[in-house]
Design an enzyme around this catalytic site. Sequence first.
Site, PDB file in Angstrom:
ATOM      1  N   GLY A   6      45.711  49.172  46.269  1.00  0.00           N
ATOM      2  CA  GLY A   6      45.388  48.344  45.095  1.00  0.00           C
ATOM      3  C   GLY A   6      45.599  49.122  43.809  1.00  0.00           C
ATOM      4  O   GLY A   6      44.920  48.898  42.811  1.00  0.00           O
ATOM      5  N   GLY A   9      45.981  47.639  40.163  1.00  0.00           N
ATOM      6  CA  GLY A   9      44.917  46.789  39.639  1.00  0.00           C
ATOM      7  C   GLY A   9      44.160  47.409  38.481  1.00  0.00           C
ATOM      8  O   GLY A   9      44.456  48.529  38.036  1.00  0.00           O
ATOM      9  N   GLN A  10      43.166  46.675  37.984  1.00  0.00           N
ATOM     10  CA  GLN A  10      42.416  47.117  36.805  1.00  0.00           C
ATOM     11  C   GLN A  10      41.783  48.489  37.039  1.00  0.00           C
ATOM     12  O   GLN A  10      41.909  49.388  36.206  1.00  0.00           O
ATOM     13  CB  GLN A  10      41.323  46.097  36.452  1.00  0.00           C
ATOM     14  N   ASP A  32      50.468  49.352  46.695  1.00  0.00           N
ATOM     15  CA  ASP A  32      50.067  47.998  46.276  1.00  0.00           C
ATOM     16  C   ASP A  32      51.125  47.035  46.794  1.00  0.00           C
ATOM     17  O   ASP A  32      52.148  47.453  47.335  1.00  0.00           O
ATOM     18  CB  ASP A  32      49.932  47.924  44.738  1.00  0.00           C
ATOM     19  N   TYR A 139      33.705  35.759  47.947  1.00  0.00           N
ATOM     20  CA  TYR A 139      33.914  37.157  47.543  1.00  0.00           C
ATOM     21  C   TYR A 139      32.673  37.987  47.869  1.00  0.00           C
ATOM     22  O   TYR A 139      32.757  39.061  48.474  1.00  0.00           O
ATOM     23  CB  TYR A 139      34.208  37.188  46.046  1.00  0.00           C
ATOM     24  N   LYS A 143      32.063  41.133  50.449  1.00  0.00           N
ATOM     25  CA  LYS A 143      31.529  42.436  50.024  1.00  0.00           C
ATOM     26  C   LYS A 143      30.283  42.801  50.838  1.00  0.00           C
ATOM     27  O   LYS A 143      30.116  43.955  51.249  1.00  0.00           O
ATOM     28  CB  LYS A 143      31.219  42.416  48.527  1.00  0.00           C
TER      29      LYS A 143
END
Length: 321
Positions: A6, A9-10, A32, A139, A143
């Site tokens: 990832g 990503g941010q 990614d 989501y 998690k």
Amino acid sequence: MILVTGSNGQIGVDLLQALADRYGGMHIVAADLEGSNSRTPPDVRFEPLDVRSVDRVEELLTTNPIDTIYHLAGILSASGEQNPDLCWDVNIGGLRNVLRAANERSLRVFWPSSIAVFGPHTVREEAPQSARTDPDTIYGITKATGERLCRYYASHHALDVRSIRFPGVISYSAPPGGGTTDFAVEMFFGAIKDGAYDCFVSADTRLPMMYMPDAVKSVLDLMGADSDALSVRTSYNVAAFSFSAGELAEAIQKYVPDFTCTFHPDFRQEIADTWPGSIDDSVARADWNWIPEFDLDRMVRDMLTHIGQSLGVPVDISKVE
Ligand code: NAD
Ligand code: AKB
């Protein structure tokens, strides 16, 4: 060698830079779905990876001398509600592939959880480490399940897997990727580019947040901690500050007085309403000396400075102290 999934990503973009600064880019593989982006640090090698493919995860770990994985690939809360199957497959399927492969090779793993593990029946303020996790979003369910999977591998296989329950992370380097807390980033860009922002949660929506330098610091601190000091193998609460969307607009208006913010809640309001307003992170503070450096005002000034510079619209943050 370190593998970051990832990586575009941010969080990936900033964590990758911090890891490259600390360990040297040649010791890092970034992975990614898509190709490397312009922010991938020099010397960091990019590998395409869909974390849902166990074969590709195995291949990367077999062909590279990886000892630590920062597994950031994921689907966030708002995107997750729009595609729950994808959210489950990436967040749970991907994590299971990474944990299994890491376990076979005794690798260290970092994986981010979220305040989304909490839900409508969690205590609203100062939610403690041991607060009930009863997520109401797909989501959050991934998690909360992922946290238990991490603890399972830690307790049944002695896998050194470490995790943090991030609040909304605010940054300027890479855009946020489909979360409920994205408004807190978008508001800065709206203020500087357009002098206006239409916020998708109500003005009184109050959530825990953290500035990216502290988020990166928390990952590095946790991964650098002595394993014996860690009492939590699900995921650690960490906190920095909380604000409502209206309070953030006011904090920006201190430096951008002409900024106007309107509020038109959409489906993300319902998600935000299930999350606590603040988090108690005393266990992280006690176990590995977690302490954030940025408060709301310092974060606002830093965001405005960097975004103003990148957009060529400098903001005078000396006007108000
Ligand atoms: P992001 O959406 O910006 O980045 C996620 C990255 O994962 C993207 O670059 C995307 O291309 C990649 N990805 C998606 N599906 C993939 C797949 N099948 N295989 C490989 N890569 C895939 O998210 P982020 O904000 O950088 O978040 C990273 C992690 O941190 C996520 O697990 C997220 O749940 C968690 N987290 C983030 C925040 C936050 O505020 N940013 C808060 C809590 C937790
Ligand atoms: C989101 O809003 O989905 C994320 C998070 C808090 O997990 N930023």
